[in-house]
Design an enzyme around this catalytic site. Sequence first.
Site, PDB file in Angstrom:
ATOM      1  N   GLU A  46       0.877  -1.163   0.000  1.00 21.80           N
ATOM      2  CA  GLU A  46       0.000   0.000   0.000  1.00 21.80           C
ATOM      3  C   GLU A  46       0.918   1.217   0.000  1.00 21.80           C
ATOM      4  O   GLU A  46       1.772   1.330   0.878  1.00 21.80           O
ATOM      5  CB  GLU A  46      -0.792  -0.039   1.308  1.00 21.80           C
ATOM      6  N   ARG A 289       4.503 -13.011  10.041  1.00 17.04           N
ATOM      7  CA  ARG A 289       5.201 -11.764   9.748  1.00 17.04           C
ATOM      8  C   ARG A 289       6.511 -11.698  10.521  1.00 17.04           C
ATOM      9  O   ARG A 289       6.706 -12.399  11.501  1.00 17.04           O
ATOM     10  CB  ARG A 289       4.318 -10.536   9.951  1.00 17.04           C
ATOM     11  N   LYS A 299       3.675   1.051  10.720  1.00 14.52           N
ATOM     12  CA  LYS A 299       3.815   2.233   9.869  1.00 14.52           C
ATOM     13  C   LYS A 299       3.443   3.499  10.631  1.00 14.52           C
ATOM     14  O   LYS A 299       4.048   4.546  10.437  1.00 14.52           O
ATOM     15  CB  LYS A 299       2.911   2.111   8.640  1.00 14.52           C
TER      16      LYS A 299
END
Length: 583
Positions: A46, A289, A299
Amino acid sequence: MSENTPAAAATPETAPAEKRDFIRQIVREDLASGKHTAIKTRFPPEPNGYLHIGHAKSICLNFGIAGEFGGVCNLRFDDTNPAREDPEYVAAIQDDVRWLGFQWNELRHASDYFEAYYLGAQKLIREGKAYVCDLSAEEVRAYRGTLTEPGRPSPYRERSVEENLDLFARMRAGEFADGTRTLRARIDMASGNINLRDPAIYRIKHVEHQNTGNAWPIYPMYDYAHALGDALEGITHSLCTLEFEDHRPLYDWCVDNVDFAHDPALTQPLVDKGLPREAAKPRQIEFSRLNINYTVMSKRKLMALVTEQLVDGWDDPRMPTLQGLRRRGYTPAAMRLFAERVGISKQNSLIDFSVLEGALREDLDSAAPRRMAVIEPLKLVLGNLPEGHEEMLTFSNHPKDAAFGERQVPFSRELWIEREDFAEVPPKGWKRLVPGGEVRLRGAGIARVDEVVKNEAGEIVELRGWLDPESRPGMEGANRKVKGTIHWVSARHAVEAEIRLYDRLFSVPDPDDEADGKSYRDYLNPESRRVVTGYVEPAAASAAPEQSFQFERTGYFVADRRDHTADTPVFNRSVTLRDTWAG
Ligand code: ATP
Ligand code: MG
């Protein structure tokens, strides 16, 4: 052999030891059984921030698998949320992927497919599988139920196909305000999986989009857009992190019910744009992850570190962003080695920061030429050499690899040595310089200190000594035993350099810990950046930006990507020679 130039990183898998994680096993089986004749993966960031080291794991997996099995990997920007996206991130992400040594097959955007997504949604409506819902976000939440209670159907669930088609067309035409309506998939309000309780697949958002401008006042939701994007690109294995496991039934539902493969009209917009018509059934596979201690990876937190100026920007060498790691001196080979060591599984785990540092040390030990630099200088005058004495000594650039060649290092009467290599009152076991003691000057001879010069404050400002003339390179006398060897640079020839001594950004293993009302801001390591003025030998000063060196006995350093020039050298410490955090 070239020194560690970026070109050396262009072929990521030069000598691949076969990797056998569960995803590669699935891929092997799918090729062996003939389920697929070619593999296609994608990396779908993204564009709402810079990539971090967690993304590197996903990049190495997706591009790595494609490369190892003769397939291809697309780079697809998941640009379905225009409010948070920025072309700055789009450019940086491409830069990062290339830097890691990978090349995408095609560069796509979810927004390339907006038309096909829209046609797919109309098809769902026509088949009674989607409806326009007027509930507010809060009401939707209340109707959704909980893990233990089924949801209740929206009062708009039974709208006719005609009414739904009309309302959806008017949503698309921009007639309604943000948040007033959604298009929802009509699946199962009683499903044990909350993701299947009529999830929204479109929302109204009057926001300009970096690619499509103001063409669309409605945007598809992630699950819908992601599943269909994979299908439209013919992705065979859609690899994502574990938190999407519960979304897999919805992913499959979207692919199966829109069913591009049996409805060419839906993919006509792609053909009109010159894009190939593909309509595979992708398989989603989840893996754990990457988490690393002493680091934050969200983020939102990385963004806050930048906007609150707790670091010097996205590419601050202490940041876990790929831009930061690159500027710190991390190499693409070290990043790939790290990803390989971490491996792929379904177990969530926390990787020790030292694994990352270890991968860099290992790469640079073989890839970085050696140089001499003095970080905290102290003058040593060799009084028995003539004033103007000047000579060039030949040094090999790498102790274990002759292919790195040799260089000339100037030597003269006055040297800079490391302040910490001299002790007036040495601790036990001390092997370096003491008053009256001897030490080997790396590659130059054996020196002795005769006099310690101090200023009025009692601080040592200079050492005066003697170079044993029988101990010069190649002489018999050079073989006599002395306890320590220290590095040096010639004071007359060395170039003054700004040296940035970086360390871990956080001083605790879990900076995300919010116990006692603390936040990651409270755990910043005050010692994470110390800037000193040192001296480097000429062959270090003349380095190109991003050239890495081992400064002998000191650590691995890189010429700063932005600030370094031959006249004003700037070096960042990438990693120390040994793990100083262990224990
Ligand atoms: P956001 O909350 O903004 O979605 P994100 O970290 O998921 O953040 P994306 O840009 O959506 O960011 O991620 C792109 C890809 O990278 C996804 O496939 C995602 O699963 C993967 N990814 C993100 N973080 C990690 C991580 N820590 N380890 C492995 N893969 C990751
Ligand atoms: Mg994401």
